[in-house]
Design a protein around this motif. Sequence first.
Motif, PDB file in Angstrom:
ATOM      1  N   MET A  65       0.841  -1.187   0.000  1.00 50.42           N
ATOM      2  CA  MET A  65       0.000   0.000   0.000  1.00 50.42           C
ATOM      3  C   MET A  65       0.872   1.230   0.000  1.00 50.42           C
ATOM      4  SD  MET A  65      -3.085   0.819   2.506  1.00 50.42           S
ATOM      5  CE  MET A  65      -2.219   1.598   3.798  1.00 50.42           C
ATOM      6  N   GLU A  66       0.399   2.315  -0.584  1.00 48.75           N
ATOM      7  CA  GLU A  66       1.173   3.533  -0.609  1.00 48.75           C
ATOM      8  C   GLU A  66       0.865   4.303   0.653  1.00 48.75           C
ATOM      9  OE1 GLU A  66       2.879   3.502  -3.182  1.00 48.75           O
ATOM     10  OE2 GLU A  66       1.759   2.516  -4.728  1.00 48.75           O
ATOM     11  N   PRO A  67       1.681   5.310   0.954  1.00 48.56           N
ATOM     12  CA  PRO A  67       1.461   6.077   2.168  1.00 48.56           C
ATOM     13  C   PRO A  67       0.131   6.767   2.117  1.00 48.56           C
ATOM     14  CG  PRO A  67       3.402   6.775   1.008  1.00 48.56           C
ATOM     15  CD  PRO A  67       2.821   5.696   0.219  1.00 48.56           C
ATOM     16  N   TYR A  68      -0.523   6.940   3.199  1.00 46.30           N
ATOM     17  CA  TYR A  68      -1.859   7.455   3.218  1.00 46.30           C
ATOM     18  C   TYR A  68      -1.898   8.873   3.601  1.00 46.30           C
ATOM     19  CZ  TYR A  68      -6.078   5.546   2.401  1.00 46.30           C
ATOM     20  OH  TYR A  68      -7.180   5.176   1.751  1.00 46.30           O
ATOM     21  N   GLY A  69      -1.612   9.697   3.931  1.00 48.00           N
ATOM     22  CA  GLY A  69      -1.642  10.997   4.510  1.00 48.00           C
ATOM     23  C   GLY A  69      -0.936  10.989   5.767  1.00 48.00           C
ATOM     24  N   SER A  70      -0.244  12.077   6.096  1.00 45.74           N
ATOM     25  CA  SER A  70       0.525  12.047   7.323  1.00 45.74           C
ATOM     26  C   SER A  70      -0.346  12.521   8.436  1.00 45.74           C
ATOM     27  CB  SER A  70       1.667  13.002   7.201  1.00 45.74           C
ATOM     28  OG  SER A  70       1.271  14.251   7.622  1.00 45.74           O
ATOM     29  N   ASP A  71      -0.206  11.931   9.634  1.00 50.97           N
ATOM     30  CA  ASP A  71      -0.838  12.647  10.717  1.00 50.97           C
ATOM     31  C   ASP A  71       0.226  13.177  11.645  1.00 50.97           C
ATOM     32  OD1 ASP A  71      -0.111  10.233  11.554  1.00 50.97           O
ATOM     33  OD2 ASP A  71      -2.019   9.668  12.458  1.00 50.97           O
TER      34      ASP A  71
ATOM     35  N   SER B 293      -6.139  13.372  -0.867  1.00 45.12           N
ATOM     36  CA  SER B 293      -5.355  13.100  -2.060  1.00 45.12           C
ATOM     37  C   SER B 293      -5.190  11.605  -2.289  1.00 45.12           C
ATOM     38  CB  SER B 293      -3.989  13.776  -1.888  1.00 45.12           C
ATOM     39  OG  SER B 293      -3.216  13.645  -3.036  1.00 45.12           O
ATOM     40  N   TYR B 294      -4.794  10.869  -1.235  1.00 48.75           N
ATOM     41  CA  TYR B 294      -4.459   9.459  -1.413  1.00 48.75           C
ATOM     42  C   TYR B 294      -5.657   8.522  -1.338  1.00 48.75           C
ATOM     43  CZ  TYR B 294       0.358  10.991  -1.135  1.00 48.75           C
ATOM     44  OH  TYR B 294       1.543  11.618  -1.368  1.00 48.75           O
ATOM     45  N   ILE B 295      -6.817   9.022  -0.851  1.00 43.31           N
ATOM     46  CA  ILE B 295      -7.994   8.157  -0.781  1.00 43.31           C
ATOM     47  C   ILE B 295      -8.403   7.745  -2.197  1.00 43.31           C
ATOM     48  CG2 ILE B 295      -9.824   9.912  -0.921  1.00 43.31           C
ATOM     49  CD1 ILE B 295      -9.877   7.141   1.654  1.00 43.31           C
ATOM     50  N   GLY B 296      -8.016   8.551  -3.197  1.00 40.43           N
ATOM     51  CA  GLY B 296      -8.316   8.220  -4.590  1.00 40.43           C
ATOM     52  C   GLY B 296      -7.760   6.857  -4.975  1.00 40.43           C
ATOM     53  N   ALA B 297      -6.599   6.499  -4.409  1.00 40.65           N
ATOM     54  CA  ALA B 297      -5.981   5.210  -4.714  1.00 40.65           C
ATOM     55  C   ALA B 297      -6.896   4.065  -4.272  1.00 40.65           C
ATOM     56  CB  ALA B 297      -4.626   5.107  -4.022  1.00 40.65           C
ATOM     57  N   GLN B 298      -7.426   4.172  -3.041  1.00 39.98           N
ATOM     58  CA  GLN B 298      -8.334   3.131  -2.545  1.00 39.98           C
ATOM     59  C   GLN B 298      -9.608   3.097  -3.379  1.00 39.98           C
ATOM     60  OE1 GLN B 298      -7.590   1.005  -0.141  1.00 39.98           O
ATOM     61  NE2 GLN B 298      -5.615   1.944   0.209  1.00 39.98           N
TER      62      GLN B 298
ATOM     63  N   CYS C  47     -10.576  -1.570   3.828  1.00 44.67           N
ATOM     64  CA  CYS C  47      -9.239  -1.017   4.041  1.00 44.67           C
ATOM     65  C   CYS C  47      -9.273   0.519   4.026  1.00 44.67           C
ATOM     66  CB  CYS C  47      -8.306  -1.540   2.938  1.00 44.67           C
ATOM     67  SG  CYS C  47      -6.599  -1.089   3.155  1.00 44.67           S
ATOM     68  N   ALA C  48      -9.998   1.094   3.053  1.00 46.61           N
ATOM     69  CA  ALA C  48     -10.083   2.557   2.944  1.00 46.61           C
ATOM     70  C   ALA C  48     -10.763   3.158   4.175  1.00 46.61           C
ATOM     71  CB  ALA C  48     -10.844   2.942   1.680  1.00 46.61           C
ATOM     72  N   VAL C  49     -11.869   2.538   4.588  1.00 46.21           N
ATOM     73  CA  VAL C  49     -12.613   3.064   5.742  1.00 46.21           C
ATOM     74  C   VAL C  49     -11.746   3.024   7.001  1.00 46.21           C
ATOM     75  CG1 VAL C  49     -14.575   2.622   7.277  1.00 46.21           C
ATOM     76  CG2 VAL C  49     -14.868   2.472   4.797  1.00 46.21           C
ATOM     77  N   LEU C  50     -11.096   1.877   7.246  1.00 41.46           N
ATOM     78  CA  LEU C  50     -10.286   1.760   8.455  1.00 41.46           C
ATOM     79  C   LEU C  50      -9.044   2.652   8.407  1.00 41.46           C
ATOM     80  CD1 LEU C  50     -10.421  -1.911   9.763  1.00 41.46           C
ATOM     81  CD2 LEU C  50     -11.295   0.170  10.780  1.00 41.46           C
ATOM     82  N   ALA C  51      -8.516   2.884   7.201  1.00 39.31           N
ATOM     83  CA  ALA C  51      -7.348   3.765   7.098  1.00 39.31           C
ATOM     84  C   ALA C  51      -7.707   5.175   7.546  1.00 39.31           C
ATOM     85  CB  ALA C  51      -6.825   3.781   5.666  1.00 39.31           C
ATOM     86  N   VAL C  52      -8.848   5.676   7.087  1.00 40.69           N
ATOM     87  CA  VAL C  52      -9.266   7.031   7.455  1.00 40.69           C
ATOM     88  C   VAL C  52      -9.593   7.100   8.946  1.00 40.69           C
ATOM     89  CG1 VAL C  52     -10.993   8.815   7.071  1.00 40.69           C
ATOM     90  CG2 VAL C  52     -10.074   7.553   5.136  1.00 40.69           C
ATOM     91  N   LEU C  53     -10.337   6.099   9.444  1.00 40.66           N
ATOM     92  CA  LEU C  53     -10.674   6.085  10.872  1.00 40.66           C
ATOM     93  C   LEU C  53      -9.419   6.014  11.738  1.00 40.66           C
ATOM     94  CD1 LEU C  53     -13.787   3.717  11.073  1.00 40.66           C
ATOM     95  CD2 LEU C  53     -13.717   6.197  11.351  1.00 40.66           C
TER      96      LEU C  53
END
Length: 493
Positions: free
Chosen positions: A1-7, A199-204, A336-342
């Motif tokens: 998976m690519e990096p998702y957004g930094s927190d 930006s990266y949610i587009g990948a999912q 995967c997308a939902v849990l990544a954002v949460l």
Amino acid sequence: MEPYGSDTEGDGQETPLLHRGHEDKVQRAPACCSSRYGLALLSSYGFFVVYSLRVNLSVAMVDMLNSTHQSSTNHSSSVCPAHANPPRPKHNHTASVYDWDSETQGWILGSFFYGYILTQIPGGYLAGRFGPKWLMGFGILGTVVFTLLTPVAADLGASYLIAVRVLEGIGEGVTFPAMYTMWAAWAPPLERSRLLTISYIGAQLGTVIALPLSGEICFYLDWTYIFYVFGAVGLVWFILWAFLVFDSPNTHPRISERERLYITSSLKNELSTSAGFIPWRAIVTSVPLWAIVVAHFSYNWTFYTLLTLLPTYMSDILGFSIQQNGFLSALPYMGCAVLAVLSGQVADYLRETCQYPTVTVRKSFSIVGMIGPAVFLVAAGYIGCNYTLAVTFLTISSSLGGVSASGFNINHLDIAPSYAGILLGITNTFATIPGMVGPVIARALTKHNTIEEWQTVFYIAAAINLLGASFYTVFGRGTVQPWAVHTSYSHGD
């Protein structure tokens, strides 16, 4: 998976609240209709294109194979009883089918990553030299052109198809490094998490939408249209990108003065690497960086094996039709997308409100996001033909993987914010290797398509995940490394 957004806010250290309040009071520009959020949405569309072009072959492959040839070698077309399929519209299934054995299929599915690995590190460098806008634009445009040529290449032979997929990989390899460089000039530190996540949610989304849509296109038209439809979507993106996007706020003709000042002043205290010196030796010998590399490599082994072979497993073992296949193969990525954002929200909350150390948050999220998928993946191999449980376990496995988006996946920004783009290029290079060898090894192990053979594939993936999680837990770090700081004094203000 690519990096998702930094927190990580700003430069990896917590931003003092005083500075935070001050920045809010003085010049924060509204988000609505702003150029920076426009960029986030367009880049999200760009990553949607990137991923839909990457995964569409996985579904098309199920329909590109000569089914009579398949069943004579495997005795039955699937291990489990096939599902009742609606009759397919007969009107125009004129697309060619091919007699490729399972090893050839493995090479075709893995070939993309042979190109992808080549442009990871050069991508970061070229984006700095020539600007990220056209690098990202032409990278994706190249991929689109080769996607449109896929049916022609397949007719010419497997080796031509492999060559086209390698070229697509070369084009896509620059996209993440280019976008990281772009955000360095566009994302105010306090909005980084939000902008990068959009930006990266587009990948999912690309994966989640392309898989079922490819299945429907195959069902109603034929597999060649998959490449034409997604290619056209990519061309539309390129036109929008060419006219609406600019390398930095200062070169954007339509940005409001207020937003331009807000972005540039919020970024003026960031460490800059453009003044040349990159501590290569310290970077290459940094143990915390190698901890990210090992974690990223092992996570991607599972991720890419499933990404490329899940439609094959759904078809050959579980007996789902091409129409059901795309939708069911997309379920894991939706989770995967939902849990990544949460998990991003929870990670921020734990660090800011509960004052947990960054390193503790990164490691615990990585452990959940790597050991969880391993357990459910192995379990999926042991439930025989219980379709509901099989799909449920595979979905839980991938969904839990999304948790690691707030673990090792953005740890680059904690340990060396100034060099995050370069570190990303390095870890992504190693993390692409599983995409190259995973599908090839998996297809070599599943020559007869028995459940036992697939169990072996799942075991290997799970073992590699456990290894990566343990290594990262021992050697990962959450603070800016000394080598990433000392150069900052020589730049002055």
